[in-house]
Design an enzyme around this catalytic site. Structure first.
Site, mmCIF file in Angstrom:
data_model
loop_
_atom_site.group_PDB
_atom_site.id
_atom_site.type_symbol
_atom_site.label_atom_id
_atom_site.label_comp_id
_atom_site.label_asym_id
_atom_site.label_seq_id
_atom_site.Cartn_x
_atom_site.Cartn_y
_atom_site.Cartn_z
ATOM 1 N N ASN A 15 -1.784 -2.623 1.804
ATOM 2 C CA ASN A 15 -0.795 -2.926 0.768
ATOM 3 C C ASN A 15 -0.425 -4.404 0.683
ATOM 4 O OD1 ASN A 15 -0.410 -0.511 -0.651
ATOM 5 N ND2 ASN A 15 0.519 0.343 1.196
ATOM 6 N N GLU B 69 -5.725 4.061 7.733
ATOM 7 C CA GLU B 69 -5.386 2.795 8.380
ATOM 8 C C GLU B 69 -4.537 3.142 9.612
ATOM 9 O OE1 GLU B 69 -2.903 0.319 5.809
ATOM 10 O OE2 GLU B 69 -4.012 -1.473 6.391
ATOM 11 N N HIS C 20 -1.923 5.913 8.309
ATOM 12 C CA HIS C 20 -1.726 5.650 6.877
ATOM 13 C C HIS C 20 -2.910 6.181 6.073
ATOM 14 C CE1 HIS C 20 -1.023 2.431 3.533
ATOM 15 N NE2 HIS C 20 -0.526 3.602 3.188
ATOM 16 N N SER D 283 3.815 3.124 3.937
ATOM 17 C CA SER D 283 2.947 2.145 3.284
ATOM 18 C C SER D 283 3.196 0.733 3.781
ATOM 19 C CB SER D 283 3.216 2.150 1.774
ATOM 20 O OG SER D 283 2.935 3.394 1.209
HETATM 21 N N1 CAA Z 1 -8.009 17.256 -4.903
HETATM 22 C C1 CAA Z 1 -9.152 17.756 -5.398
HETATM 23 N N2 CAA Z 1 -9.770 17.235 -6.471
HETATM 24 C C2 CAA Z 1 -9.202 16.161 -7.060
HETATM 25 C C3 CAA Z 1 -8.004 15.591 -6.594
HETATM 26 C C4 CAA Z 1 -7.404 16.178 -5.470
HETATM 27 N N3 CAA Z 1 -6.261 15.701 -4.942
HETATM 28 N N4 CAA Z 1 -7.687 14.526 -7.389
HETATM 29 C C5 CAA Z 1 -8.649 14.455 -8.328
HETATM 30 N N5 CAA Z 1 -9.556 15.424 -8.117
HETATM 31 C C6 CAA Z 1 -10.741 15.731 -8.890
HETATM 32 C C7 CAA Z 1 -10.523 15.610 -10.363
HETATM 33 O O1 CAA Z 1 -9.873 16.766 -10.843
HETATM 34 C C8 CAA Z 1 -11.934 15.467 -10.889
HETATM 35 O O2 CAA Z 1 -12.513 16.751 -10.992
HETATM 36 P P1 CAA Z 1 -13.562 17.081 -12.185
HETATM 37 O O3 CAA Z 1 -14.748 16.235 -11.880
HETATM 38 O O4 CAA Z 1 -13.824 18.532 -11.987
HETATM 39 O O5 CAA Z 1 -12.860 16.752 -13.445
HETATM 40 C C9 CAA Z 1 -12.629 14.729 -9.738
HETATM 41 O O6 CAA Z 1 -11.764 14.796 -8.601
HETATM 42 C C10 CAA Z 1 -12.914 13.286 -10.001
HETATM 43 O O7 CAA Z 1 -11.826 12.738 -10.693
HETATM 44 P P2 CAA Z 1 -12.039 11.774 -11.902
HETATM 45 O O8 CAA Z 1 -12.913 12.374 -12.924
HETATM 46 O O9 CAA Z 1 -10.709 11.266 -12.310
HETATM 47 O O10 CAA Z 1 -12.998 10.718 -11.287
HETATM 48 P P3 CAA Z 1 -12.881 9.511 -10.385
HETATM 49 O O11 CAA Z 1 -14.252 9.243 -10.021
HETATM 50 O O12 CAA Z 1 -12.051 8.490 -11.070
HETATM 51 O O13 CAA Z 1 -12.153 9.879 -9.018
HETATM 52 C C11 CAA Z 1 -10.329 8.944 -7.806
HETATM 53 C C12 CAA Z 1 -10.788 9.948 -8.850
HETATM 54 C C13 CAA Z 1 -11.050 9.165 -6.468
HETATM 55 C C14 CAA Z 1 -8.840 9.199 -7.616
HETATM 56 C C15 CAA Z 1 -10.634 7.501 -8.300
HETATM 57 O O14 CAA Z 1 -10.104 7.322 -9.583
HETATM 58 C C16 CAA Z 1 -10.116 6.440 -7.408
HETATM 59 O O15 CAA Z 1 -10.690 6.114 -6.366
HETATM 60 N N6 CAA Z 1 -8.950 5.823 -7.783
HETATM 61 C C17 CAA Z 1 -8.311 4.811 -6.993
HETATM 62 C C18 CAA Z 1 -7.517 5.458 -5.907
HETATM 63 C C19 CAA Z 1 -6.887 4.448 -5.000
HETATM 64 O O16 CAA Z 1 -7.000 3.251 -5.128
HETATM 65 N N7 CAA Z 1 -6.159 4.970 -4.009
HETATM 66 C C20 CAA Z 1 -5.429 4.172 -3.084
HETATM 67 C C21 CAA Z 1 -4.009 4.032 -3.599
HETATM 68 S S1 CAA Z 1 -3.051 2.973 -2.550
HETATM 69 C C22 CAA Z 1 -2.641 3.966 -1.286
HETATM 70 O O17 CAA Z 1 -2.926 5.124 -1.222
HETATM 71 C C23 CAA Z 1 -1.858 3.332 -0.195
HETATM 72 C C24 CAA Z 1 -0.418 3.162 -0.394
HETATM 73 O O18 CAA Z 1 0.273 3.071 0.632
HETATM 74 C C25 CAA Z 1 0.236 3.045 -1.706
HETATM 75 P P1 NAD Z 2 6.736 11.667 -2.933
HETATM 76 O O1 NAD Z 2 7.952 11.201 -3.657
HETATM 77 O O2 NAD Z 2 5.620 12.296 -3.696
HETATM 78 O O3 NAD Z 2 7.149 12.714 -1.789
HETATM 79 C C1 NAD Z 2 8.133 12.491 -0.819
HETATM 80 C C2 NAD Z 2 8.635 13.852 -0.338
HETATM 81 O O4 NAD Z 2 9.492 13.644 0.793
HETATM 82 C C3 NAD Z 2 9.451 14.591 -1.410
HETATM 83 O O5 NAD Z 2 8.963 15.907 -1.536
HETATM 84 C C4 NAD Z 2 10.885 14.567 -0.849
HETATM 85 O O6 NAD Z 2 11.630 15.727 -1.167
HETATM 86 C C5 NAD Z 2 10.614 14.498 0.647
HETATM 87 N N1 NAD Z 2 11.713 13.933 1.430
HETATM 88 C C6 NAD Z 2 12.458 12.838 1.129
HETATM 89 N N2 NAD Z 2 13.364 12.634 2.118
HETATM 90 C C7 NAD Z 2 13.156 13.602 3.046
HETATM 91 C C8 NAD Z 2 13.749 13.914 4.301
HETATM 92 N N3 NAD Z 2 14.750 13.177 4.804
HETATM 93 N N4 NAD Z 2 13.280 14.981 4.987
HETATM 94 C C9 NAD Z 2 12.276 15.736 4.505
HETATM 95 N N5 NAD Z 2 11.660 15.486 3.327
HETATM 96 C C10 NAD Z 2 12.105 14.428 2.606
HETATM 97 O O7 NAD Z 2 6.206 10.410 -2.101
HETATM 98 P P2 NAD Z 2 4.727 10.103 -1.591
HETATM 99 O O8 NAD Z 2 4.010 9.358 -2.637
HETATM 100 O O9 NAD Z 2 4.153 11.354 -1.037
HETATM 101 O O10 NAD Z 2 5.025 9.062 -0.428
HETATM 102 C C11 NAD Z 2 5.459 9.495 0.852
HETATM 103 C C12 NAD Z 2 5.206 8.397 1.866
HETATM 104 O O11 NAD Z 2 3.806 8.072 1.903
HETATM 105 C C13 NAD Z 2 5.938 7.074 1.597
HETATM 106 O O12 NAD Z 2 6.280 6.496 2.822
HETATM 107 C C14 NAD Z 2 4.875 6.255 0.875
HETATM 108 O O13 NAD Z 2 5.086 4.879 0.991
HETATM 109 C C15 NAD Z 2 3.638 6.693 1.639
HETATM 110 N N6 NAD Z 2 2.371 6.527 0.917
HETATM 111 C C16 NAD Z 2 2.332 6.747 -0.423
HETATM 112 C C17 NAD Z 2 1.115 6.615 -1.086
HETATM 113 C C18 NAD Z 2 1.015 6.842 -2.552
HETATM 114 O O14 NAD Z 2 0.022 6.462 -3.157
HETATM 115 N N7 NAD Z 2 1.990 7.464 -3.193
HETATM 116 C C19 NAD Z 2 -0.045 6.277 -0.360
HETATM 117 C C20 NAD Z 2 0.040 6.103 1.015
HETATM 118 C C21 NAD Z 2 1.263 6.213 1.650
#
Ligand code: CAA
Ligand code: NAD
Length: 278
Positions: free
Chosen positions: A186, A148, A136, A115
């Site tokens: 992020n 990304e 990403h 991330s």
């Molecule tokens: N696989 C299959 N189906 C899934 C699922 C998955 N992994 N996750 C959810 N669904 C399904 C749900 O079960 C639901 O099914 P039903 O309609 O049968 O109930 C359907 O998808 C829609 O879910 P919701 O009713 O909750 O509706 P929603 O319109 O809110 O969609 C969402 C869900 C797409 C997750 C939406 O809430 C959303 O876009 N949330 C924001 C997500 C976001 O911002 N993601 C980025 C996070 S940051 C990141 O990823 C980067 C990082 O490095 C941290």
């Molecule tokens: P998570 O905690 O759900 O899963 C991480 C997994 O990695 C666990 O199953 C753990 O057992 C395994 N693991 C840890 N150390 C390990 C090693 N040395 N060898 C093999 N397996 C190992 O975490 P996550 O949310 O899936 O995040 C994983 C990566 O993806 C991170 O770098 C996170 O920043 C990135 N990411 C997360 C998100 C999010 O929304 N959670 C979105 C985009 C990117």
């Protein structure tokens, strides 16, 4: 294509699933069999949902049949591409990439789903910086359109092209950016989530009100606290630390409440409790 995924958590499982949906042969690694079993169950459930809605071109069994699960990194030797999705910790990722650099065939490409951690540093650790890149995916991987694509300092044009084409084959939209802390996604998202956590700490409003205001007022699909719980508060803290250290500005300082919740093991959805109870 032989597609490898390291880490069977929420991101690794989703990446493996979408790769298998795209027809690739997939191998997934985690440290323990129980983590692989949990990852497999999540994939099965997601495939079932997509199948019910007519969104899968193959049966769930066919897709699942393309995935093997292993605790042995030696099973990655023949991979054309390995995407890492383990814990957001630079030292642990660097050590894994050092081992992958020795294990995966020389022409294989290594990618990180990190991330925020510098792609260039992980590329150096892998010993093959030209064939290293940030790939990403967004959470939940089966539903989110973006990948990304982050080039490290020495990533080759050929590697960037290959990853762009692979993301497209997976039905995603790849968008390119350069290697700066938090990249684009992020750097912009995480300070907002951190600010929402700071609002809880300062008593500006209750979590439900903060989320409601951002959902109804800004048309966000999830409120920021729900989203932080969904991402994982440990991951949010790790990203804020990278932003704070990498960019220097105090506006990236992690909220003390975020730090405290992680110390208390309240990691959000994955631990059953965060700002909400699951
Ligand atoms: N696989 C299959 N189906 C899934 C699922 C998955 N992994 N996750 C959810 N669904 C399904 C749900 O079960 C639901 O099914 P039903 O309609 O049968 O109930 C359907 O998808 C829609 O879910 P919701 O009713 O909750 O509706 P929603 O319109 O809110 O969609 C969402 C869900 C797409 C997750 C939406 O809430 C959303 O876009 N949330 C924001 C997500 C976001 O911002 N993601 C980025 C996070 S940051 C990141 O990823 C980067 C990082 O490095 C941290
Ligand atoms: P998570 O905690 O759900 O899963 C991480 C997994 O990695 C666990 O199953 C753990 O057992 C395994 N693991 C840890 N150390 C390990 C090693 N040395 N060898 C093999 N397996 C190992 O975490 P996550 O949310 O899936 O995040 C994983 C990566 O993806 C991170 O770098 C996170 O920043 C990135 N990411 C997360 C998100 C999010 O929304 N959670 C979105 C985009 C990117």
């Amino acid at each position: 294509m032989n597609f490898g995924v390291i880490g069977a958590g929420q991101m690794g499982g989703g990446i493996a699933q979408v790769a298998a949906q795209s027809g690739f042969t997939v191998v997934v690694h985690d440290q323990k069999q129980e983590f692989l079993d949990r990852g497999r169950a999540v994939i099965e459930k997601s495939l079932g949902k997509l199948h019910e809605k007519g969104k899968l071109s193959d049966t769930p069994e066919t897709v699942l049949g393309r995935i093997t699960f292993t605790t042995d990194l030696a099973d990655f030797a023949a991979c054309d591409l390995v995407v890492e999705a383990i814990v957001e910790n630079e030292g642990i990722k660097a050590e894994l990439f050092r081992r992958l650099g020795e294990t995966v065939k020389p022409e294989g490409i290594l990618a990180s789903n990190t991330s925020s951690i510098p792609i260039t540093a992980l590329a150096t650790a892998s010993g093959r910086p030209e064939r290293f890149i940030g790939m990403h995916f967004m959470n939940p991987v089966p539903l989110m359109a973006l990948v990304e694509v982050i080039r490290g300092y020495r990533t080759s044009d050929e590697t960037a092209r290959f990853i762009t084409e692979t993301a497209e084959k997976m039905g995603k939209t790849p968008l390119a950016c350069n290697d700066f802390p938090g990249f684009v996604s992020n750097r912009i998202l995480m300070p907002m989530l951190n600010e929402a956590i700071q609002c809880v700490m300062e008593g500006v409003a209750e979590p439900e009100a903060i989320d409601g205001i951002m959902k109804l007022g800004m048309n966000h699909p999830m409120g920021p606290l729900t989203l932080a719980d969904f991402i994982g508060l440990d991951t949010c803290l790790a990203i804020m630390e990278v932003l704070h250290q990498g960019l220097g500005d105090d506006k990236y300082r992690p909220s003390p409440l975020l730090r405290k919740m992680v110390q208390a093991g309240r990691l959000g959805r994955k631990s059953g409790q965060g700002f909400y109870t699951y």
